[in-house]
Design an enzyme around this catalytic site. Sequence first.
Site, PDB file in Angstrom:
ATOM      1  N   HIS A 230     -11.826 -34.013  34.354  1.00 35.45           N
ATOM      2  CA  HIS A 230     -10.377 -33.922  34.423  1.00 35.45           C
ATOM      3  C   HIS A 230      -9.729 -34.360  33.113  1.00 35.45           C
ATOM      4  O   HIS A 230      -9.995 -35.445  32.614  1.00 35.45           O
ATOM      5  CB  HIS A 230      -9.875 -34.787  35.580  1.00 35.45           C
TER       6      HIS A 230
ATOM      7  N   ASP B 213      -5.385 -28.060  34.711  1.00 30.91           N
ATOM      8  CA  ASP B 213      -4.809 -29.352  35.071  1.00 30.91           C
ATOM      9  C   ASP B 213      -3.313 -29.240  35.332  1.00 30.91           C
ATOM     10  O   ASP B 213      -2.525 -29.082  34.402  1.00 30.91           O
ATOM     11  CB  ASP B 213      -5.068 -30.361  33.954  1.00 30.91           C
TER      12      ASP B 213
ATOM     13  N   TYR C   3      -4.546 -26.716  14.462  1.00 30.34           N
ATOM     14  CA  TYR C   3      -5.859 -27.051  13.884  1.00 30.34           C
ATOM     15  C   TYR C   3      -6.137 -28.544  14.032  1.00 30.34           C
ATOM     16  O   TYR C   3      -7.229 -28.957  14.424  1.00 30.34           O
ATOM     17  CB  TYR C   3      -5.926 -26.682  12.399  1.00 30.34           C
TER      18      TYR C   3
END
Length: 156
Positions: A24, A71, A128
Site C-alpha cells: 500500500h 490507492d 524526473y
Amino acid sequence: MGRLKGIPDALSPDILHLLAVTGHGDQIVLADMNFPTHSLCMGEGRPKEYRADGVSISTLLPAILQLMPLDWYHKWQMAVMEMTPEDQKKSGSNLAPVVEIYRDVANKCEGVTDKSVIIQPIERFAFYEYCKSTFAIIQTGDTTPYANVILTRGVC
C-alpha cells in the site's frame, strides 16, 4: 515459461514479482522508451529498474491494473508528465492526449462509477526528480510522447 490462467501476456515474471512485493502506497513508474530509467535507478535508495521492451504503456497499464488496485486514500492515484510549454501552446493543453486513455483504462479497471481516478500532472523535470523516490521504474518500448505515468498502489 509456463502460463498461468488469467495472467495478461504483457506481464513478465519479473513484473509479476514486482506487483507481488509492492504494498500500500508504493509507486511504480511506467516509462516510455525515451525516459532516463537507467540513470534514475542508479545509486543507493533509488528505484529498481524493470524492462518491458516492445510493450506499450497502453498495453501494460490495463494488464497491471487487472491485478493491482490503485490507492484511493492517496491525494492522487496516478501522475503524469506535463508537456513542455512549447508543446502546450501547440496542443492547447498541458496534458498529452494519451492521459485520457489512461483515465478511461483506470476507471474501467477500478470499476469506478461514482468518482473518477485522480491524475496529477507534474512538470517534466519535477517528474524526473519525483521518480527517484518511487519503488520501481518499468522501461517500456512506448514511443508515444509524454506517455510516462506513476501508479500508486492501493489495497485489495
